[in-house]
Design a protein around this motif. Structure first.
Motif, PDB file in Angstrom:
ATOM      1  N   GLY A  43       1.802   3.542  10.422  1.00  0.00           N
ATOM      2  CA  GLY A  43       3.097   3.887  10.666  1.00  0.00           C
ATOM      3  C   GLY A  43       3.998   4.626   9.555  1.00  0.00           C
ATOM      4  O   GLY A  43       5.083   4.979   9.679  1.00  0.00           O
ATOM      5  N   VAL A  44       3.342   4.594   8.130  1.00  0.00           N
ATOM      6  CA  VAL A  44       4.168   4.991   7.208  1.00  0.00           C
ATOM      7  C   VAL A  44       3.384   6.469   6.519  1.00  0.00           C
ATOM      8  O   VAL A  44       4.011   7.226   5.978  1.00  0.00           O
ATOM      9  CB  VAL A  44       4.149   4.036   6.059  1.00  0.00           C
ATOM     10  N   LEU A  45       1.983   6.717   7.074  1.00  0.00           N
ATOM     11  CA  LEU A  45       1.403   7.634   6.510  1.00  0.00           C
ATOM     12  C   LEU A  45       2.048   9.248   6.810  1.00  0.00           C
ATOM     13  O   LEU A  45       2.279  10.012   5.913  1.00  0.00           O
ATOM     14  CB  LEU A  45      -0.008   7.856   6.924  1.00  0.00           C
ATOM     15  N   GLY A  47       7.482  -8.670 -10.431  1.00  0.00           N
ATOM     16  CA  GLY A  47       8.035  -7.176 -10.302  1.00  0.00           C
ATOM     17  C   GLY A  47       6.700  -6.388  -9.652  1.00  0.00           C
ATOM     18  O   GLY A  47       5.668  -6.900  -9.032  1.00  0.00           O
ATOM     19  N   ARG A  48       6.984  -5.235  -9.609  1.00  0.00           N
ATOM     20  CA  ARG A  48       6.026  -4.016  -8.861  1.00  0.00           C
ATOM     21  C   ARG A  48       5.001  -3.906  -9.911  1.00  0.00           C
ATOM     22  O   ARG A  48       4.806  -3.786 -11.094  1.00  0.00           O
ATOM     23  CB  ARG A  48       6.672  -2.892  -8.992  1.00  0.00           C
ATOM     24  N   LEU A  66       0.871  -1.276   0.106  1.00  0.00           N
ATOM     25  CA  LEU A  66      -0.113   0.110   0.128  1.00  0.00           C
ATOM     26  C   LEU A  66       0.747   1.259   0.073  1.00  0.00           C
ATOM     27  O   LEU A  66       0.581   2.466  -0.763  1.00  0.00           O
ATOM     28  CB  LEU A  66      -0.830   0.072   1.174  1.00  0.00           C
ATOM     29  N   GLU A  67       1.852   1.304   0.743  1.00  0.00           N
ATOM     30  CA  GLU A  67       2.931   2.354   0.541  1.00  0.00           C
ATOM     31  C   GLU A  67       3.517   2.384  -0.687  1.00  0.00           C
ATOM     32  O   GLU A  67       3.591   3.736  -1.208  1.00  0.00           O
ATOM     33  CB  GLU A  67       3.896   2.039   1.834  1.00  0.00           C
ATOM     34  N   TYR A  68       3.617   1.489  -1.305  1.00  0.00           N
ATOM     35  CA  TYR A  68       4.151   1.564  -2.602  1.00  0.00           C
ATOM     36  C   TYR A  68       3.366   2.336  -3.664  1.00  0.00           C
ATOM     37  O   TYR A  68       3.512   3.101  -4.422  1.00  0.00           O
ATOM     38  CB  TYR A  68       4.645   0.122  -3.196  1.00  0.00           C
ATOM     39  N   GLY A  69       1.930   2.099  -3.294  1.00  0.00           N
ATOM     40  CA  GLY A  69       0.780   2.607  -4.274  1.00  0.00           C
ATOM     41  C   GLY A  69       0.827   3.903  -4.097  1.00  0.00           C
ATOM     42  O   GLY A  69       0.613   4.700  -4.993  1.00  0.00           O
ATOM     43  N   LEU A  70       0.896   4.335  -2.821  1.00  0.00           N
ATOM     44  CA  LEU A  70       0.660   5.767  -2.401  1.00  0.00           C
ATOM     45  C   LEU A  70       1.895   6.495  -2.847  1.00  0.00           C
ATOM     46  O   LEU A  70       1.471   7.878  -3.421  1.00  0.00           O
ATOM     47  CB  LEU A  70       0.615   5.807  -0.905  1.00  0.00           C
ATOM     48  N   ALA A  71       3.039   5.908  -2.953  1.00  0.00           N
ATOM     49  CA  ALA A  71       4.383   6.701  -3.302  1.00  0.00           C
ATOM     50  C   ALA A  71       4.283   6.753  -4.582  1.00  0.00           C
ATOM     51  O   ALA A  71       4.634   7.859  -5.278  1.00  0.00           O
ATOM     52  CB  ALA A  71       5.573   6.198  -2.398  1.00  0.00           C
TER      53      ALA A  71
END
Length: 590
Positions: free
Chosen positions: A178-180, A239-240, A154-159
């Motif tokens: 923790g990452v937001l 892959g991503r 999810l962090e990857y998708g947001l970034a």
């Protein structure tokens, strides 16, 4: 907004004159003749031609131009129920008012400008749709994230998307807590059920009471058909994930393509568009796939908004719950991937529930075994199934097979809809004649712009208006498409190509098989041999010897599995219902 909107679409419209399942009328007109009649000047499905990214492309003349147009049209359905979730029922008028309130919040307090990204990470709750339409009409690019993803994914998708705002349910918000802060994303939590993570706000409290639906208004944000509208992440196995960047034209045209695909079968059987549209009842769809995939969003959520259909939501897929909802909500259609339809129709609880409201079963996303057609005839007499083919990169619908078309060629995914062109090519890019297997290429107004921030991947997959699907297919003389398999899942045994879908279809014909997947088993000499993972039906038992003998009468000997795995639990699937064969290989072969 166009003067007329092509909105009528339903399995029952396609079946309007097909009558009893199993009977194909003689002397049917050809696909080209039907297409010419339905797309003639002045007809509902009339086409136009425009230039899209330098390529002359056919488009639906009467399609809504943007998601804003679709939301405005949906308002006219008033107090009819749009979204049903457990005890909650949200009417079209209420949904419009809430989406408008969220759109004003984004453009006002949050300062979201046209082109900014707004992400959604939640289960299929009604708030998903409110956030989706609200963000779209605010001019934002909506980024539906896979609710099954881990915090890192999810962090990857947001970034990767550069989202400024995230609307999440409590589970996803807690996962991301923790990452937001490091991402600089404003987070709104829907259905919080308690305290929200630090830095987040409660969606319902911030959006507030939308007030009288009649007084609701959208922010004044001009939208164009070619404006960016969505980024859906593809469910790649290596892959991503890549963000598929879609336009308003891509998604707003899909309901019309779906309508054309379904109704063209009825016209071919002798009906007229007017008769079929008049005979169609309001659809009540049991949604068995996530909104964050093209089928759930493009073909169910957005299409139902345009048509005035009801979408019945489930917390998660469960066969018995599905049967209960079909009975209680008088569901007219369900489907998802073929395995979901198969699970419902073969459930030992099927006869305990009233399924008489069902007018059709539609499915896509994976090859369907011909045995499924027989099961539909057995369980739902006089209902004709339908299936279709499309990808995230083609905004859902590319082909559709329903009514007499399906009865005539149940192993096909149908002909392409009128605005789409398809062709099959060899590895060198040479177009192949009917009957030969190669990669399927697709062209039309449904093909997305490309992959978000992936110029090399975009250049490889999108060339001169054609999308290279990676799917192996063949065409027949009439233009019907037959999906053979994913190129990367094809097995090569001693130089012989073996298409997993063919072996799986044969396995499904065995009465003891509830679900199956074919994978490659490494072999020192042959390269690969065929392996099969089989889930027996409840209470049934079957041996390797029995299955091999059964298959030996249906497919060539070199295609018969040399190894079987039997398991009681279901096969691993992604949220769209597709079997995760990579995971199966890792689990079974290491």
């Amino acid at each position: 907004m166009q003067d007329r909107q092509a909105t009528a679409t339903a399995d029952e419209t396609a079946n309007g004159t097909a009558q009893a399942a199993g009977a194909v009328p003689a002397d049917l007109p050809g696909i080209a003749e039907v297409r010419a009649a339905m797309t003639a000047p002045g007809q509902l499905f009339e086409m136009d031609e425009v230039e899209i990214r330098g390529v002359r492309t056919r488009v639906w003349k009467n399609a809504p131009a943007t998601l804003r147009d679709i939301l405005e049209i949906s308002r006219a359905h008033g107090d009819a129920p749009y979204l049903v979730y457990q005890g909650d029922r949200l009417s079209f008028a209420e949904h419009y008012a809430r989406a408008a309130a969220f759109a004003r919040l984004l453009t006002g307090r949050y300062g979201v400008a046209k082109g900014d990204r707004v992400a959604i990470a939640m289960r299929n709750f009604p708030e998903w749709s409110v956030a989706f339409f609200g963000a779209a009409v605010a001019g934002a690019v909506v980024v539906p994230l896979n609710a099954w993803w881990t915090a890192a994914e999810l962090e990857y998708g947001l970034a990767d998307s550069g989202a400024r705002v995230l609307v999440a349910d409590a589970e996803r918000a807690e996962r991301l807590a923790g990452v937001l802060p490091g991402l600089g994303v404003r987070c709104l939590v829907a259905r919080a059920g308690g305290a929200v993570p630090a830095g987040c706000e409660e969606f319902e409290a911030v959006v507030g009471d939308p007030g009288d639906p009649a007084a609701a208004s959208l922010p004044d944000v001009p939208l164009d058909p070619e404006d960016d509208a969505t980024i859906f992440y593809t469910s790649g196995t290596t892959g991503r994930p890549k963000g598929a960047l879609g336009t308003h034209r891509n998604i707003a045209g899909n309901p019309v393509s779906l309508a054309y695909g379904m109704m063209s079968a009825g016209v071919r059987a002798g009906g007229t568009v007017e008769e079929l549209a008049a005979a169609a009842q309001r659809r009540v769809t049991l949604l068995s796939v996530p909104f964050f995939h093209a089928t759930g969003c493009h073909s169910v959520l957005v299409t139902s908004a345009l048509q005035g259909g009801t979408v019945v939501l489930m917390y998660k897929w469960d066969v018995r719950t599905a049967l209960e909802l079909i009975e209680r909500e008088r569901v007219t259609g369900f489907g998802g991937v073929p395995a979901m339809a198969w699970q419902v129709l073969t459930s030992p609880d099927f006869d305990r529930y009233d399924t008489s409201s069902l007018t059709g079963v539609s499915y896509g996303g994976a090859p369907a075994a011909p045995a499924l057609v027989d099961k539909i005839k057995e369980r739902l007499p006089e209902r004709i199934p339908g299936n279709g083919y499309g990808l995230t990169e083609t905004s859902s619908v590319t082909t559709y097979n329903a009514g007499v078309n399906y009865l005539e060629r149940p192993d096909s995914v149908g002909p392409p809809v009128a605005v789409c062109d398809v062709k099959v090519v060899d590895p060198a890019g040479r177009e192949l004649p009917p009957g030969e297997v190669g990669e399927l290429l697709i062209k039309g107004p449904n093909v997305i712009k490309g992959y978000w921030n992936r110029p090399e991947a975009t250049a490889e997959a999108f060339r001169d208006g054609w999308f290279h699907s990676g799917d192996l297919a063949r065409l027949d003389e009439d233009g019907f498409v037959y999906i053979v398999d994913r190129a990367k899942d094809m097995l090569i045994r001693g130089g012989e190509n073996i298409y997993c879908a063919e072996v799986e279809a044969a396995l499904y014909e065995h009465p003891a098989v509830a679900d199956c997947a074919v994978i490659g088993v490494p072999h020192e000499v042959l390269g690969e041999e065929v392996g099969a993972v089989v889930v027996p039906r409840p209470g049934a038992s079957v041996s390797e010897e029995e299955l091999s003998g059964f298959l030996g009468e249906r497919i060539a000997a070199f295609k018969v599995p040399v190894r079987y795995w039997f398991r009681e639990e279901g096969l691993p699937r992604n949220p769209g219902g597709k079997i995760l064969k990579t995971r199966l290989r890792e689990e079974l072969l290491g």
